[in-house]
Design a protein around this motif. Sequence first.
Motif, PDB file in Angstrom:
ATOM      1  N   VAL A  39     -12.498  50.455  15.024  1.00 54.29           N
ATOM      2  CA  VAL A  39     -11.538  51.649  15.603  1.00 54.29           C
ATOM      3  C   VAL A  39     -10.999  52.520  14.419  1.00 54.29           C
ATOM      4  O   VAL A  39     -10.238  51.848  13.535  1.00 54.29           O
ATOM      5  CB  VAL A  39     -10.388  51.323  16.631  1.00 54.29           C
ATOM      6  CG1 VAL A  39      -9.437  52.487  17.084  1.00 54.29           C
ATOM      7  CG2 VAL A  39     -10.853  50.317  17.422  1.00 54.29           C
ATOM      8  N   VAL A  40     -11.250  53.726  14.183  1.00 55.66           N
ATOM      9  CA  VAL A  40     -10.804  54.826  13.251  1.00 55.66           C
ATOM     10  C   VAL A  40      -9.690  55.804  13.929  1.00 55.66           C
ATOM     11  O   VAL A  40     -10.006  56.045  15.006  1.00 55.66           O
ATOM     12  CB  VAL A  40     -11.953  55.469  12.457  1.00 55.66           C
ATOM     13  CG1 VAL A  40     -12.810  54.654  11.572  1.00 55.66           C
ATOM     14  CG2 VAL A  40     -12.862  56.117  13.749  1.00 55.66           C
ATOM     15  N   ALA A  41      -8.650  55.744  13.286  1.00 53.05           N
ATOM     16  CA  ALA A  41      -7.659  56.820  13.868  1.00 53.05           C
ATOM     17  C   ALA A  41      -7.346  57.484  12.789  1.00 53.05           C
ATOM     18  O   ALA A  41      -7.327  57.302  11.549  1.00 53.05           O
ATOM     19  CB  ALA A  41      -6.488  55.728  14.212  1.00 53.05           C
ATOM     20  N   GLY A  42      -6.585  58.757  13.204  1.00 58.01           N
ATOM     21  CA  GLY A  42      -6.172  59.958  12.453  1.00 58.01           C
ATOM     22  C   GLY A  42      -5.837  60.921  13.344  1.00 58.01           C
ATOM     23  O   GLY A  42      -5.819  61.104  14.541  1.00 58.01           O
ATOM     24  N   ARG A  43      -5.424  62.215  12.806  1.00 56.52           N
ATOM     25  CA  ARG A  43      -4.732  63.213  13.455  1.00 56.52           C
ATOM     26  C   ARG A  43      -5.711  64.106  13.764  1.00 56.52           C
ATOM     27  O   ARG A  43      -5.704  64.866  14.826  1.00 56.52           O
ATOM     28  CB  ARG A  43      -3.672  63.800  12.475  1.00 56.52           C
ATOM     29  CG  ARG A  43      -2.258  63.078  12.485  1.00 56.52           C
ATOM     30  CD  ARG A  43      -1.310  63.876  11.526  1.00 56.52           C
ATOM     31  NE  ARG A  43      -1.907  64.023  10.127  1.00 56.52           N
ATOM     32  CZ  ARG A  43      -1.062  64.438   9.237  1.00 56.52           C
ATOM     33  NH1 ARG A  43       0.098  65.116   9.580  1.00 56.52           N
ATOM     34  NH2 ARG A  43      -1.395  64.657   7.849  1.00 56.52           N
ATOM     35  N   THR A  44      -6.910  64.145  13.053  1.00 55.82           N
ATOM     36  CA  THR A  44      -8.033  65.323  13.393  1.00 55.82           C
ATOM     37  C   THR A  44      -9.215  64.596  13.952  1.00 55.82           C
ATOM     38  O   THR A  44      -9.887  63.732  13.287  1.00 55.82           O
ATOM     39  CB  THR A  44      -8.342  65.878  11.996  1.00 55.82           C
ATOM     40  OG1 THR A  44      -7.153  66.361  11.389  1.00 55.82           O
ATOM     41  CG2 THR A  44      -9.248  66.918  12.451  1.00 55.82           C
ATOM     42  N   GLU A  45      -9.445  64.650  15.184  1.00 53.49           N
ATOM     43  CA  GLU A  45     -10.638  64.279  15.868  1.00 53.49           C
ATOM     44  C   GLU A  45     -12.290  64.517  15.181  1.00 53.49           C
ATOM     45  O   GLU A  45     -12.803  63.423  14.946  1.00 53.49           O
ATOM     46  CB  GLU A  45     -10.920  64.696  17.325  1.00 53.49           C
ATOM     47  CG  GLU A  45     -11.707  64.076  17.996  1.00 53.49           C
ATOM     48  CD  GLU A  45     -11.918  64.671  19.469  1.00 53.49           C
ATOM     49  OE1 GLU A  45     -12.129  63.987  20.673  1.00 53.49           O
ATOM     50  OE2 GLU A  45     -11.779  65.955  19.633  1.00 53.49           O
ATOM     51  N   GLY A  46     -12.236  65.404  14.592  1.00 52.25           N
ATOM     52  CA  GLY A  46     -13.914  65.714  14.151  1.00 52.25           C
ATOM     53  C   GLY A  46     -14.248  64.813  13.004  1.00 52.25           C
ATOM     54  O   GLY A  46     -15.202  64.027  13.259  1.00 52.25           O
ATOM     55  N   PRO A  47     -13.313  64.582  11.881  1.00 57.52           N
ATOM     56  CA  PRO A  47     -13.841  63.742  10.935  1.00 57.52           C
ATOM     57  C   PRO A  47     -13.827  62.215  11.430  1.00 57.52           C
ATOM     58  O   PRO A  47     -14.629  61.699  10.691  1.00 57.52           O
ATOM     59  CB  PRO A  47     -12.731  63.930  10.018  1.00 57.52           C
ATOM     60  CG  PRO A  47     -12.027  65.249  10.124  1.00 57.52           C
ATOM     61  CD  PRO A  47     -12.330  65.311  11.563  1.00 57.52           C
TER      62      PRO A  47
END
Length: 258
Positions: A39-47
Amino acid sequence: MTSAPRIRFTGRTALVTGGGSGLGRAIALAFAAEGANVVVAGRTEGPLKETVGLIEEAGGAAIAVTADVTRSADLAALVSATVERFGSLDVAVNNAGVLRAGQSVADLSEEDWRTLLDINVTGVFLALQAEVKQMRTQQGGGAIVNIASVLGTHIRRPGTTAYATTKAAVSILTKGAAAEHIQDGVRINAVSPGPSDTAMSLLPGESEAERTERMKNATPLGRVSTTAEVAAAVLYLASDDAASVVGADLVIDGGGAA
Protein backbone atom coordinates in the motif's frame (compact mmCIF):
# COMPACT_ATOMS: atom_id res chain seq x y z
CA MET A 1 25.93 -19.55 -10.22
CA THR A 2 23.49 -16.91 -9.01
CA SER A 3 21.46 -17.31 -5.83
CA ALA A 4 17.67 -17.28 -5.92
CA PRO A 5 16.02 -14.01 -4.93
CA ARG A 6 14.92 -13.76 -1.31
CA ILE A 7 11.16 -13.78 -0.73
CA ARG A 8 10.74 -12.73 2.90
CA PHE A 9 7.36 -11.02 2.76
CA THR A 10 5.05 -13.39 0.90
CA GLY A 11 1.57 -13.18 2.40
CA ARG A 12 2.39 -9.99 4.28
CA THR A 13 1.22 -6.45 3.70
CA ALA A 14 3.57 -3.46 3.72
CA LEU A 15 2.45 0.17 3.95
CA VAL A 16 4.82 2.91 2.74
CA THR A 17 4.04 6.59 3.27
CA GLY A 18 5.57 9.01 0.79
CA GLY A 19 5.53 6.14 -1.69
CA GLY A 20 5.03 8.16 -4.86
CA SER A 21 8.66 8.93 -5.63
CA GLY A 22 12.28 8.71 -4.59
CA LEU A 23 13.17 6.57 -1.61
CA GLY A 24 9.53 5.73 -0.83
CA ARG A 25 8.99 4.32 -4.31
CA ALA A 26 12.21 2.31 -4.12
CA ILE A 27 11.14 0.83 -0.77
CA ALA A 28 7.67 -0.04 -2.10
CA LEU A 29 9.17 -1.77 -5.15
CA ALA A 30 11.61 -3.69 -2.97
CA PHE A 31 8.84 -5.02 -0.73
CA ALA A 32 6.80 -6.05 -3.76
CA ALA A 33 9.81 -7.83 -5.25
CA GLU A 34 10.00 -9.93 -2.08
CA GLY A 35 6.36 -10.95 -2.23
CA ALA A 36 4.57 -8.33 -0.14
CA ASN A 37 1.22 -6.80 -0.91
CA VAL A 38 2.00 -3.08 -0.92
CA VAL A 39 0.00 0.00 0.00
CA VAL A 40 1.54 3.31 -1.05
CA ALA A 41 0.28 6.51 0.52
CA GLY A 42 0.82 10.21 -0.05
CA ARG A 43 -0.94 13.46 -0.72
CA THR A 44 -0.84 13.34 -4.53
CA GLU A 45 -2.66 10.54 -6.36
CA GLY A 46 -0.79 10.58 -9.68
CA PRO A 47 2.69 9.55 -8.46
CA LEU A 48 1.17 6.93 -6.18
CA LYS A 49 -0.62 5.33 -9.11
CA GLU A 50 2.65 5.32 -11.04
CA THR A 51 4.27 3.34 -8.22
CA VAL A 52 1.34 0.92 -8.17
CA GLY A 53 1.63 0.53 -11.95
CA LEU A 54 5.32 -0.38 -11.67
CA ILE A 55 4.53 -2.99 -9.03
CA GLU A 56 1.68 -4.48 -11.04
CA GLU A 57 3.77 -4.60 -14.22
CA ALA A 58 6.25 -6.74 -12.31
CA GLY A 59 3.48 -9.10 -11.19
CA GLY A 60 2.90 -7.70 -7.72
CA ALA A 61 -0.20 -6.50 -5.88
CA ALA A 62 -0.55 -2.92 -4.70
CA ILE A 63 -3.01 -0.12 -4.05
CA ALA A 64 -2.66 3.64 -3.73
CA VAL A 65 -4.34 5.60 -0.95
CA THR A 66 -4.21 9.38 -0.75
CA ALA A 67 -3.55 10.54 2.79
CA ASP A 68 -2.05 13.50 4.62
CA VAL A 69 0.15 12.28 7.47
CA THR A 70 -0.57 15.43 9.48
CA ARG A 71 -4.23 14.36 9.80
CA SER A 72 -5.02 11.57 12.24
CA ALA A 73 -8.32 10.82 10.48
CA ASP A 74 -6.47 10.27 7.20
CA LEU A 75 -4.08 7.83 8.84
CA ALA A 76 -6.87 5.90 10.54
CA ALA A 77 -8.62 5.63 7.17
CA LEU A 78 -5.35 4.56 5.54
CA VAL A 79 -4.85 1.70 7.96
CA SER A 80 -8.50 0.68 7.60
CA ALA A 81 -8.20 0.64 3.80
CA THR A 82 -5.04 -1.47 4.07
CA VAL A 83 -6.67 -4.08 6.28
CA GLU A 84 -9.89 -4.08 4.26
CA ARG A 85 -8.01 -4.76 1.03
CA PHE A 86 -5.31 -7.18 2.19
CA GLY A 87 -6.47 -8.47 5.58
CA SER A 88 -3.64 -7.20 7.78
CA LEU A 89 -0.97 -4.57 8.31
CA ASP A 90 2.28 -6.42 8.87
CA VAL A 91 4.88 -3.79 8.00
CA ALA A 92 4.75 0.02 7.96
CA VAL A 93 7.44 2.36 6.70
CA ASN A 94 6.97 5.97 7.75
CA ASN A 95 8.91 7.67 4.99
CA ALA A 96 6.90 10.84 4.25
CA GLY A 97 8.98 13.91 4.98
CA VAL A 98 10.06 17.32 3.72
CA LEU A 99 13.31 19.27 3.67
CA ARG A 100 13.66 22.99 4.28
CA ALA A 101 17.33 23.94 4.22
CA GLY A 102 19.72 26.75 3.40
CA GLN A 103 18.76 29.16 6.18
CA SER A 104 20.00 29.65 9.70
CA VAL A 105 17.72 29.30 12.71
CA ALA A 106 17.32 33.08 12.92
CA ASP A 107 16.33 33.40 9.27
CA LEU A 108 14.03 30.38 8.84
CA SER A 109 10.40 31.37 8.47
CA GLU A 110 7.89 30.30 11.08
CA GLU A 111 5.86 28.70 8.30
CA ASP A 112 8.78 26.47 7.25
CA TRP A 113 9.47 25.56 10.88
CA ARG A 114 5.87 24.52 11.46
CA THR A 115 5.76 22.58 8.18
CA LEU A 116 8.85 20.61 9.18
CA LEU A 117 7.39 19.82 12.59
CA ASP A 118 3.95 18.94 11.25
CA ILE A 119 5.13 16.51 8.57
CA ASN A 120 8.42 15.15 9.87
CA VAL A 121 7.52 14.77 13.55
CA THR A 122 3.76 14.91 14.08
CA GLY A 123 3.24 12.92 10.88
CA VAL A 124 5.41 10.08 12.18
CA PHE A 125 3.80 10.25 15.62
CA LEU A 126 0.28 10.02 14.22
CA ALA A 127 1.27 7.26 11.81
CA LEU A 128 2.80 5.26 14.65
CA GLN A 129 -0.38 5.60 16.66
CA ALA A 130 -2.60 4.33 13.84
CA GLU A 131 -0.22 1.51 12.91
CA VAL A 132 0.44 0.23 16.43
CA LYS A 133 -3.26 0.24 17.27
CA GLN A 134 -3.85 -2.15 14.37
CA MET A 135 -0.72 -4.28 14.74
CA ARG A 136 -1.23 -5.04 18.41
CA THR A 137 -4.62 -6.59 17.61
CA GLN A 138 -3.00 -9.07 15.21
CA GLN A 139 -1.66 -12.43 16.31
CA GLY A 140 1.65 -11.82 14.54
CA GLY A 141 2.04 -8.22 15.61
CA GLY A 142 4.04 -6.19 13.11
CA ALA A 143 7.19 -4.25 12.27
CA ILE A 144 7.58 -0.51 11.75
CA VAL A 145 10.53 1.32 10.24
CA ASN A 146 10.72 5.10 10.53
CA ILE A 147 12.89 7.05 8.10
CA ALA A 148 15.00 9.49 10.11
CA SER A 149 18.23 11.01 8.75
CA VAL A 150 21.94 11.15 9.36
CA LEU A 151 21.23 14.87 9.84
CA GLY A 152 19.89 14.78 13.39
CA THR A 153 21.34 12.84 16.29
CA HIS A 154 24.29 11.70 14.15
CA ILE A 155 25.64 14.87 12.47
CA ARG A 156 24.68 18.51 11.99
CA ARG A 157 25.36 20.90 9.11
CA PRO A 158 24.88 24.68 8.91
CA GLY A 159 21.62 25.60 7.23
CA THR A 160 19.90 22.34 8.17
CA THR A 161 19.35 22.83 11.90
CA ALA A 162 15.56 22.85 11.78
CA TYR A 163 15.40 19.77 9.56
CA ALA A 164 17.97 17.99 11.72
CA THR A 165 15.94 18.83 14.81
CA THR A 166 12.88 17.11 13.37
CA LYS A 167 14.85 14.05 12.29
CA ALA A 168 16.52 13.80 15.70
CA ALA A 169 13.01 13.78 17.12
CA VAL A 170 12.15 10.86 14.83
CA SER A 171 15.18 8.94 16.13
CA ILE A 172 14.15 9.50 19.76
CA LEU A 173 10.48 8.81 19.04
CA THR A 174 11.52 5.53 17.45
CA LYS A 175 13.54 4.39 20.44
CA GLY A 176 10.88 5.35 22.97
CA ALA A 177 8.03 3.79 21.03
CA ALA A 178 10.10 0.65 20.43
CA ALA A 179 10.55 0.10 24.16
CA GLU A 180 6.91 0.84 24.90
CA HIS A 181 5.37 -1.44 22.26
CA ILE A 182 7.63 -4.47 21.87
CA GLN A 183 5.47 -6.26 24.45
CA ASP A 184 2.52 -5.58 22.14
CA GLY A 185 4.32 -7.59 19.47
CA VAL A 186 5.23 -4.48 17.49
CA ARG A 187 8.91 -4.09 16.61
CA ILE A 188 9.96 -0.51 15.81
CA ASN A 189 13.27 0.67 14.33
CA ALA A 190 14.65 3.51 12.21
CA VAL A 191 16.90 3.98 9.21
CA SER A 192 18.92 7.19 8.97
CA PRO A 193 20.06 7.73 5.38
CA GLY A 194 22.74 10.14 4.37
CA PRO A 195 22.83 11.56 0.83
CA SER A 196 21.10 9.10 -1.49
CA ASP A 197 20.27 9.08 -5.17
CA THR A 198 17.18 11.27 -4.90
CA ALA A 199 16.37 14.88 -5.67
CA MET A 200 16.55 15.74 -1.95
CA SER A 201 20.35 15.29 -1.96
CA LEU A 202 20.88 17.83 -4.75
CA LEU A 203 21.95 21.33 -3.76
CA PRO A 204 19.91 24.18 -5.28
CA GLY A 205 20.69 24.29 -9.01
CA GLU A 206 23.05 21.31 -8.80
CA SER A 207 23.06 18.61 -11.49
CA GLU A 208 23.52 14.91 -10.75
CA ALA A 209 26.97 15.07 -12.37
CA GLU A 210 27.96 17.96 -10.11
CA ARG A 211 26.68 16.05 -7.09
CA THR A 212 28.82 13.08 -8.12
CA GLU A 213 31.92 15.29 -8.12
CA ARG A 214 31.01 16.89 -4.79
CA MET A 215 30.43 13.54 -3.13
CA LYS A 216 33.90 12.25 -4.04
CA ASN A 217 35.25 14.17 -1.05
CA ALA A 218 32.11 14.47 1.06
CA THR A 219 32.13 10.98 2.61
CA PRO A 220 34.66 8.16 2.96
CA LEU A 221 32.66 6.08 0.45
CA GLY A 222 32.90 8.91 -2.06
CA ARG A 223 29.39 8.65 -3.50
CA VAL A 224 25.73 8.84 -2.60
CA SER A 225 23.95 5.69 -1.50
CA THR A 226 21.63 4.17 -4.06
CA THR A 227 17.95 4.00 -3.18
CA ALA A 228 18.22 0.21 -3.45
CA GLU A 229 20.89 0.20 -0.73
CA VAL A 230 18.70 2.19 1.63
CA ALA A 231 15.67 0.06 0.79
CA ALA A 232 17.68 -3.07 1.59
CA ALA A 233 18.32 -1.75 5.10
CA VAL A 234 14.61 -1.03 5.56
CA LEU A 235 13.65 -4.53 4.42
CA TYR A 236 16.20 -6.09 6.77
CA LEU A 237 14.75 -4.27 9.78
CA ALA A 238 11.20 -5.18 8.74
CA SER A 239 12.04 -8.86 8.20
CA ASP A 240 12.31 -11.83 10.53
CA ASP A 241 16.08 -11.62 10.01
CA ALA A 242 15.97 -8.71 12.47
CA ALA A 243 13.61 -10.39 14.96
CA SER A 244 15.71 -9.31 17.95
CA VAL A 245 16.48 -5.80 16.66
CA VAL A 246 14.40 -3.32 18.66
CA GLY A 247 14.85 0.44 18.79
CA ALA A 248 17.83 0.53 16.43
CA ASP A 249 18.71 3.54 14.30
CA LEU A 250 20.66 2.18 11.34
CA VAL A 251 22.84 4.78 9.58
CA ILE A 252 23.30 4.34 5.82
CA ASP A 253 25.56 7.22 4.81
CA GLY A 254 28.81 6.00 3.29
CA GLY A 255 30.73 6.70 6.48
CA GLY A 256 29.88 10.39 6.79
CA ALA A 257 28.99 10.09 10.45
CA ALA A 258 31.79 7.66 11.29
